[in-house]
Design a protein around this motif. Structure first.
Motif, PDB file in Angstrom:
ATOM      1  N   ASP A 784       0.790  -1.240   0.000  1.00  0.00           N
ATOM      2  CA  ASP A 784       0.000   0.000   0.000  1.00  0.00           C
ATOM      3  C   ASP A 784       0.819   1.285   0.000  1.00  0.00           C
ATOM      4  O   ASP A 784       0.371   2.309  -0.491  1.00  0.00           O
ATOM      5  CB  ASP A 784      -0.906   0.049   1.244  1.00  0.00           C
ATOM      6  CG  ASP A 784      -1.947  -1.041   1.206  1.00  0.00           C
ATOM      7  OD1 ASP A 784      -2.524  -1.249   0.128  1.00  0.00           O
ATOM      8  OD2 ASP A 784      -2.158  -1.693   2.242  1.00  0.00           O
ATOM      9  N   ALA A 785       2.016   1.231   0.595  1.00  0.00           N
ATOM     10  CA  ALA A 785       2.739   2.479   0.868  1.00  0.00           C
ATOM     11  C   ALA A 785       2.947   3.326  -0.387  1.00  0.00           C
ATOM     12  O   ALA A 785       2.756   4.544  -0.365  1.00  0.00           O
ATOM     13  CB  ALA A 785       4.083   2.169   1.512  1.00  0.00           C
ATOM     14  N   GLU A 786       3.296   2.667  -1.489  1.00  0.00           N
ATOM     15  CA  GLU A 786       3.672   3.431  -2.676  1.00  0.00           C
ATOM     16  C   GLU A 786       2.502   4.251  -3.219  1.00  0.00           C
ATOM     17  O   GLU A 786       2.678   5.385  -3.647  1.00  0.00           O
ATOM     18  CB  GLU A 786       4.255   2.505  -3.753  1.00  0.00           C
ATOM     19  CG  GLU A 786       5.715   2.202  -3.449  1.00  0.00           C
ATOM     20  CD  GLU A 786       6.194   0.883  -4.014  1.00  0.00           C
ATOM     21  OE1 GLU A 786       5.566  -0.146  -3.685  1.00  0.00           O
ATOM     22  OE2 GLU A 786       7.191   0.882  -4.745  1.00  0.00           O
ATOM     23  N   SER A 787       1.311   3.655  -3.187  1.00  0.00           N
ATOM     24  CA  SER A 787       0.185   4.401  -3.744  1.00  0.00           C
ATOM     25  C   SER A 787      -0.419   5.359  -2.721  1.00  0.00           C
ATOM     26  O   SER A 787      -1.142   6.285  -3.084  1.00  0.00           O
ATOM     27  CB  SER A 787      -0.884   3.433  -4.251  1.00  0.00           C
ATOM     28  OG  SER A 787      -1.392   2.690  -3.172  1.00  0.00           O
ATOM     29  N   LYS A 788      -0.157   5.134  -1.451  1.00  0.00           N
ATOM     30  CA  LYS A 788      -0.811   5.983  -0.457  1.00  0.00           C
ATOM     31  C   LYS A 788       0.019   7.204  -0.050  1.00  0.00           C
ATOM     32  O   LYS A 788      -0.480   8.304  -0.009  1.00  0.00           O
ATOM     33  CB  LYS A 788      -1.127   5.175   0.807  1.00  0.00           C
ATOM     34  CG  LYS A 788      -2.132   4.055   0.574  1.00  0.00           C
ATOM     35  CD  LYS A 788      -3.558   4.568   0.501  1.00  0.00           C
ATOM     36  CE  LYS A 788      -4.577   3.460   0.612  1.00  0.00           C
ATOM     37  NZ  LYS A 788      -4.984   2.893  -0.657  1.00  0.00           N
ATOM     38  N   LEU A 790       4.006   7.163  -0.103  1.00  0.00           N
ATOM     39  CA  LEU A 790       5.443   7.209  -0.382  1.00  0.00           C
ATOM     40  C   LEU A 790       5.796   8.253  -1.444  1.00  0.00           C
ATOM     41  O   LEU A 790       6.812   8.939  -1.342  1.00  0.00           O
ATOM     42  CB  LEU A 790       5.937   5.836  -0.855  1.00  0.00           C
ATOM     43  CG  LEU A 790       6.776   5.057   0.139  1.00  0.00           C
ATOM     44  CD1 LEU A 790       7.280   3.772  -0.494  1.00  0.00           C
ATOM     45  CD2 LEU A 790       7.945   5.888   0.654  1.00  0.00           C
ATOM     46  N   GLN A 791       4.914   8.362  -2.451  1.00  0.00           N
ATOM     47  CA  GLN A 791       5.149   9.338  -3.504  1.00  0.00           C
ATOM     48  C   GLN A 791       5.278  10.730  -2.902  1.00  0.00           C
ATOM     49  O   GLN A 791       6.164  11.505  -3.248  1.00  0.00           O
ATOM     50  CB  GLN A 791       3.974   9.274  -4.498  1.00  0.00           C
ATOM     51  CG  GLN A 791       4.346   9.609  -5.912  1.00  0.00           C
ATOM     52  CD  GLN A 791       5.625   8.904  -6.365  1.00  0.00           C
ATOM     53  OE1 GLN A 791       5.816   7.711  -6.111  1.00  0.00           O
ATOM     54  NE2 GLN A 791       6.521   9.655  -6.990  1.00  0.00           N
ATOM     55  N   HIS A 792       4.393  11.011  -1.973  1.00  0.00           N
ATOM     56  CA  HIS A 792       4.406  12.298  -1.274  1.00  0.00           C
ATOM     57  C   HIS A 792       5.736  12.484  -0.529  1.00  0.00           C
ATOM     58  O   HIS A 792       6.355  13.540  -0.587  1.00  0.00           O
ATOM     59  CB  HIS A 792       3.228  12.322  -0.300  1.00  0.00           C
ATOM     60  CG  HIS A 792       3.123  13.565   0.516  1.00  0.00           C
ATOM     61  ND1 HIS A 792       2.533  14.711   0.046  1.00  0.00           N
ATOM     62  CD2 HIS A 792       3.551  13.847   1.775  1.00  0.00           C
ATOM     63  CE1 HIS A 792       2.586  15.642   0.980  1.00  0.00           C
ATOM     64  NE2 HIS A 792       3.197  15.151   2.033  1.00  0.00           N
ATOM     65  N   TYR A 793       6.166  11.435   0.132  1.00  0.00           N
ATOM     66  CA  TYR A 793       7.427  11.499   0.881  1.00  0.00           C
ATOM     67  C   TYR A 793       8.587  11.850  -0.042  1.00  0.00           C
ATOM     68  O   TYR A 793       9.495  12.578   0.318  1.00  0.00           O
ATOM     69  CB  TYR A 793       7.715  10.140   1.533  1.00  0.00           C
ATOM     70  CG  TYR A 793       7.150   9.997   2.924  1.00  0.00           C
ATOM     71  CD1 TYR A 793       5.875  10.456   3.223  1.00  0.00           C
ATOM     72  CD2 TYR A 793       7.906   9.410   3.934  1.00  0.00           C
ATOM     73  CE1 TYR A 793       5.362  10.320   4.493  1.00  0.00           C
ATOM     74  CE2 TYR A 793       7.403   9.273   5.207  1.00  0.00           C
ATOM     75  CZ  TYR A 793       6.130   9.728   5.489  1.00  0.00           C
ATOM     76  OH  TYR A 793       5.643   9.600   6.757  1.00  0.00           O
ATOM     77  N   LEU A 799      12.025  11.382   2.083  1.00  0.00           N
ATOM     78  CA  LEU A 799      12.919  10.262   1.766  1.00  0.00           C
ATOM     79  C   LEU A 799      13.564  10.562   0.419  1.00  0.00           C
ATOM     80  O   LEU A 799      12.901  11.075  -0.476  1.00  0.00           O
ATOM     81  CB  LEU A 799      12.121   8.962   1.646  1.00  0.00           C
ATOM     82  CG  LEU A 799      11.574   8.344   2.917  1.00  0.00           C
ATOM     83  CD1 LEU A 799      10.780   7.092   2.591  1.00  0.00           C
ATOM     84  CD2 LEU A 799      12.701   8.002   3.883  1.00  0.00           C
ATOM     85  N   PRO A 800      14.846  10.227   0.283  1.00  0.00           N
ATOM     86  CA  PRO A 800      15.507  10.539  -0.987  1.00  0.00           C
ATOM     87  C   PRO A 800      15.027   9.648  -2.124  1.00  0.00           C
ATOM     88  O   PRO A 800      15.037  10.051  -3.284  1.00  0.00           O
ATOM     89  CB  PRO A 800      16.983  10.299  -0.689  1.00  0.00           C
ATOM     90  CG  PRO A 800      17.010   9.372   0.470  1.00  0.00           C
ATOM     91  CD  PRO A 800      15.764   9.642   1.265  1.00  0.00           C
ATOM     92  N   GLU A 801      14.612   8.427  -1.801  1.00  0.00           N
ATOM     93  CA  GLU A 801      14.259   7.457  -2.847  1.00  0.00           C
ATOM     94  C   GLU A 801      13.161   6.565  -2.299  1.00  0.00           C
ATOM     95  O   GLU A 801      12.944   6.489  -1.101  1.00  0.00           O
ATOM     96  CB  GLU A 801      15.440   6.518  -3.148  1.00  0.00           C
ATOM     97  CG  GLU A 801      16.741   7.194  -3.467  1.00  0.00           C
ATOM     98  CD  GLU A 801      16.891   7.460  -4.946  1.00  0.00           C
ATOM     99  OE1 GLU A 801      15.917   7.220  -5.688  1.00  0.00           O
ATOM    100  OE2 GLU A 801      17.970   7.898  -5.331  1.00  0.00           O
ATOM    101  N   ASN A 802      12.539   5.824  -3.190  1.00  0.00           N
ATOM    102  CA  ASN A 802      11.597   4.806  -2.765  1.00  0.00           C
ATOM    103  C   ASN A 802      12.392   3.633  -2.180  1.00  0.00           C
ATOM    104  O   ASN A 802      13.136   2.968  -2.897  1.00  0.00           O
ATOM    105  CB  ASN A 802      10.788   4.366  -3.981  1.00  0.00           C
ATOM    106  CG  ASN A 802       9.853   3.223  -3.673  1.00  0.00           C
ATOM    107  OD1 ASN A 802       9.937   2.617  -2.599  1.00  0.00           O
ATOM    108  ND2 ASN A 802       8.977   2.924  -4.607  1.00  0.00           N
ATOM    109  N   PRO A 803      12.262   3.372  -0.868  1.00  0.00           N
ATOM    110  CA  PRO A 803      13.116   2.339  -0.243  1.00  0.00           C
ATOM    111  C   PRO A 803      12.793   0.931  -0.713  1.00  0.00           C
ATOM    112  O   PRO A 803      13.563   0.006  -0.459  1.00  0.00           O
ATOM    113  CB  PRO A 803      12.824   2.495   1.254  1.00  0.00           C
ATOM    114  CG  PRO A 803      11.475   3.121   1.316  1.00  0.00           C
ATOM    115  CD  PRO A 803      11.339   3.991   0.095  1.00  0.00           C
TER     116      PRO A 803
END
Ligand code: PEP
Ligand code: MG
Length: 875
Positions: A784-788, A790-793, A799-803
């Motif tokens: 879920d994180a990526e669509s909820k 992480l993009q915002h982060y 965050l510098p990158e998608n972990p």
């Protein structure tokens, strides 16, 4: 502080101060090439400008004026002088090249006085007034921010009134009329007169180049290319030379090798009687560089010599801009040329063979991320299909998608998950978001060095340029080729390697590796010490990975074998079993199937090691979706209440409800399944050993590596190891074959990493499952994180990158490091690897090398990338 450098004060290693363009102009001046003289304002000056609230400081002003004086003395001309006027270009030049993203002003220094001087000196009033109007238009657009549209409209109006069809018909008097109109436009839109003082023009232009460092497209480009925002841009002020002084003048761009294929031939194009921007903007379609030999034989020879000299001086393929002014050649810019992956590889290998660079340098010349391009599909020629039209093959690769005609549409549709092909008359830097979003780009105008071509090659996207058989109607969102009309959202296929456009979808075939590619990867293998394995769970994937150079399978997930349509009913019986006997009966049916799977994979791997992971996902994944079942059951209750089907579905629903968990990813999965249902793991282990015994019979040695997922406590591994050992003992007795095997664990729970010393007492190897380890370390749901959020982060730089793509070295990486260290304290020979997605990502691979892991494991198509990245890590 020194903020301004004359071209003869710098050299190539001063990029940080002078920017890429400035450093190369200085270097070319230093080695005696014909570069129009000038000076460079440093990147520090740009940063000072921003620190002083976007004001040019007194210090900078003073230094610019004194450098200008030097330039005037050297050239014998003076800015604004009505006798011998100096004209300059003002261009940006960042440390890392950002082609077309920032501002440029040409012909600066023109006004009502100098234009007359120009007319006299060149004995060409028409040329002088044309240059003046170009300057007003460009300066107004870039610096005063008046839309070019107004100027174009006015020019059109004058042209029509005179009854002309093209610009060359315009006389000096006509241009004067246009200029008067242009000045009125400026006055109307800026509420001031056009600045005629050349020094005022100069400082305004410098300021606007500084400002353009932070325009929208530059920011997007930096984000895409990971260029830090604090670097700032330098500004180059260079005396003008003119490619539009007649038929003995011209301008062009050339690459010292073909940037598309890498072939060692001069590759470029030029326009006679034109200014530099005309080539790049793609408005007139230029001539191939080879015909310059006929047009200007001496200049051509001099240019060839200069190209050779620049390439060997820089030891890399150069992208060179030149201008010929009345038969004299000038070099305006050189830089390492952008290239496709295919070209990068061929050039690297050939330059090593030519003795220009070493093997180590050759390995560094190719960005592992670029390799992706080459592993992509191309059009299958064995099928019959009709070609609609052909353009220039500007960037190789094949793609199919829906046609769109503007960049905003391309972006919006791709965000909805649609694959689109962007079709434009030409592209400009404002189209960058559209190019990023599209699968491929097609333009009807412009050559192989036009904006679209350069950008697409850099991104590894397929691109066709200058396809003038394509009549684009932007208003009605369609294009026409002869009688064929293609509308917005229709599907087309393009082949950027041949320049061909086809209607509809065309079958594609998988890629194969070129001879140079194989050579480079061989060099990589000689250099690297880190092993590269693959994640594969079918014989096809296994074979593909071997072809790409994998040294074994690092992760064979067994759940996909359970998902097979013919097996799902048996798997469901196993899950629905009310007691052990029922479950055993289902497992007995699965055993030979699993055995068959392993036999095929072991055979495909032909003696290379295979790590098989026992069942991992929560069992509900093998059952139908709860919501759907409820709908089915409700329907059946109404339509067919006494049916057998209803009974079955009700039973299924009951089980689904029993298995329902709030957090299934933290739930009953991984070894927790094996702990509660050891018979499942027992069946899998037996299937593995039967398959290995079977292979031994055929004379093939396979030493299976059995891997237990999601272990958090040593006791879990201890128990599961016993199950595997028991299976092995049984099969050995049954078959009489002694099978060598190892038992290891995935490390994907922080507790496992933190207690790795204890866990190692029961493990022969560790494989870091960094997908789950990232999930459990951050507490981010990997589903879920990526669509909820992480993009915002990432957009907010939290965050510098998608972990989940790039290993978080400080956090998750620390657990990996700890796990390796503690594990080896217990067992110095403990084998360690990584099998999360990060095993195919270059910075994560470098990290694994530094922390002393034995191998990385990634999907088959990433194996070549991993081999190269592993080699680069050692350099
Ligand atoms: C992991 O968690 O990193 C892993 C490789 O296993 P999976 O993705 O199957 O959970
Ligand atoms: Mg996992």
């Amino acid at each position: 502080t020194k903020l301004v450098y004359m071209f003869d004060e710098g050299k190539r290693d001063m990029k940080e101060t002078l920017g890429g363009k400035g450093a190369n102009l200085a270097e070319m001046t230093r080695i005696g090439l014909p570069v129009p003289f000038g000076f460079t304002i440093s990147t520090q000056a740009c940063n000072t400008y921003y620190d002083s609230n976007r004001k040019i400081t007194g210090e900078l002003k003073e230094q610019v004026l004194s450098s200008l004086k030097q330039l005037e003395e050297t050239t014998g001309k003076k800015l604004g002088d009505p006798g011998h006027p100096l004209l300059v270009s003002v261009r940006s030049g960042a440390v890392f090249s950002m082609p077309g993203m920032m501002d440029t002003v040409l012909n600066l220094g023109m006004n009502d006085d100098t234009v007359e001087a120009m007319a006299k000196l060149t004995n060409n009033a028409r040329f002088a007034y044309d240059s003046y109007r170009r300057f007003i238009q460009m300066f107004s657009d870039v610096v005063l921010e008046v839309d070019v549209y107004f100027f174009e409209q006015h020019l059109e109006e004058v042209r029509e009134r005179k009854g002309y069809t093209s610009d060359p018909e315009m006389t000096a008097e006509d241009w004067k009329e246009v200029i008067t109109g242009y000045k009125n436009i400026v006055k109307k839109h800026t509420k001031r007169t056009f600045p005629e003082d050349p020094k005022e023009q100069l400082f305004l232009a410098i300021q606007s180049v500084f400002d353009s460092w932070n325009n929208q497209r530059a920011i997007i480009y930096r984000r895409l290319n990971k260029i830090p925002g604090h670097l700032g841009t330098a500004v180059n002020i260079q005396s003008m030379v003119f490619g539009n002084m007649g038929d003995d003048s011209g301008t062009g761009v050339a690459f010292t090798r073909d940037p598309s294929t890498g072939e060692s031939i001069l590759y470029g194009e030029y326009l006679i009687n034109a200014q530099g921007e005309d080539v790049v903007a793609g408005i007139r379609t230029p001539q191939p560089i080879q015909t310059l030999q006929n047009d200007m034989p001496d200049v051509f020879q001099q240019f060839i010599d200069t190209c050779k000299r620049l390439e060997s001086h820089y030891g890399d393929m150069q992208d060179i801009e030149f201008t010929v002014e009345r038969g004299n050649l000038f070099i305006l810019q050189t830089r390492n040329g952008k290239r496709t992956a295919q070209a990068a590889i061929r050039m690297a290998v050939e330059m090593e063979r030519e003795g220009i660079i070493s093997k180590t340098e050759a390995l560094l010349r190719v960005d592992p991320d670029q390799l992706n391009q080459l592993l992509h599909q191309r059009i299958d020629d064995s099928y019959e299909f009709t070609r609609l039209v052909k353009g220039l093959p500007a960037s190789p690769g094949a793609a199919t998608g829906h046609v769109v005609f503007d960049s905003d549409d391309a972006e919006a549709l791709s965000q909805e998950g649609k694959k689109v092909i962007l079709v434009r008359p030409e592209t400009t830097p404002d189209d960058i978001h559209g190019i990023v979003s599209a699968e491929a780009i097609v333009t009807s105008r412009g050559g192989m060095t036009s904006h679209a071509a350069v950008v697409a090659r850099g991104m590894g996207k397929a691109c066709i340029c200058g396809c003038d058989g394509l009549k684009i109607d932007l208003k009605n969102k369609q294009f026409r080729v002869g009688d064929t009309v293609v509308n917005y959202l229709d599907r087309i296929t393009i082949d950027g390697g041949t320049g061909e456009i086809m209607l509809g979808d065309i079958p594609m075939i998988a890629p194969e590796l070129s001879e140079e590619f194989q050579t480079l990867l061989q060099w990589a293998d000689e250099k690297r010490t880190l092993g590269v394995r693959t994640n594969a769970d079918t014989p096809e994937d296994a074979k593909k990975a071997l072809e790409f150079g994998a040294g074994g399978i690092g992760l064979c997930r067994t759940e996909h074998m359970f998902m097979d349509a013919t097996r799902i009913p048996i798997v469901r019986d196993m899950i629905l079993a009310e007691n052990l006997d029922e479950r055993m009966a289902a497992l007995e049916k699965l055993l030979p199937m699993q055995q068959g799977d392993f036999t095929e994979i072991f055979e495909a791997m032909n003696g290379h090691p295979v790590t098989v992971r026992l069942l991992d996902p929560p069992l509900h994944e093998f059952l139908p979706d709860k919501e759907e079942l409820i709908v089915d059951v409700t329907k059946l209750q109404i339509t067919n209440p006494s049916s057998h089907e209803l009974k079955e579905k009700e039973q299924l629903l009951k089980k689904v409800r029993q298995l329902d968990e709030f957090n299934p990813m933290l739930g009953h999965r991984g070894c927790r399944l094996g702990m509660v249902y050891p018979e499942i793991y027992m069946m899998q282990a037996k299937a593995i050993f039967y398959a290995a015994a079977d292979l031994l019979n055929k004379g093939l040695v396979m030493e299976p590596e059995v891997m237990i997922p999601l272990v958090g406590h040593v006791n879990e591994l201890k128990a599961m190891r016993q199950v595997v050992e028991e299976a092995a003992d049984q099969i050995e007795q049954e078959t009489g074959k002694k099978i060598n095997y190892t038992v290891g664990t995935m490390i994907e729970i922080p507790r496992a990493a933190l207690t790795a010393d204890e866990i190692a007492t029961e493990a022969d190897f560790f494989s870091f499952g960094t997908n789950d380890l990232t999930q459990t370390t951050f507490g981010f749901s990997r589903d879920d994180a990526e669509s909820k959020f992480l993009q915002h982060y990432i957009e907010q730089n939290t965050l510098p990158e998608n972990p989940f793509m790039v290993l978080d070295q400080e956090g998750v990486g620390k657990l990996v490091e700890t796990g390796v260290k503690l594990g080896r304290e217990t067992k110095p020979s403990l084998k360690t690897g990584i099998c999360g997605e990060h095993g195919g990502e270059k910075s994560s691979i470098e990290f694994c090398f530094e922390k002393g892991l034995d191998y990385v494991s990634c999907s088959p198509y990433r194996v070549p990338l991993a081999r190269l990245a592993a080699a680069q890590a050692t350099i």
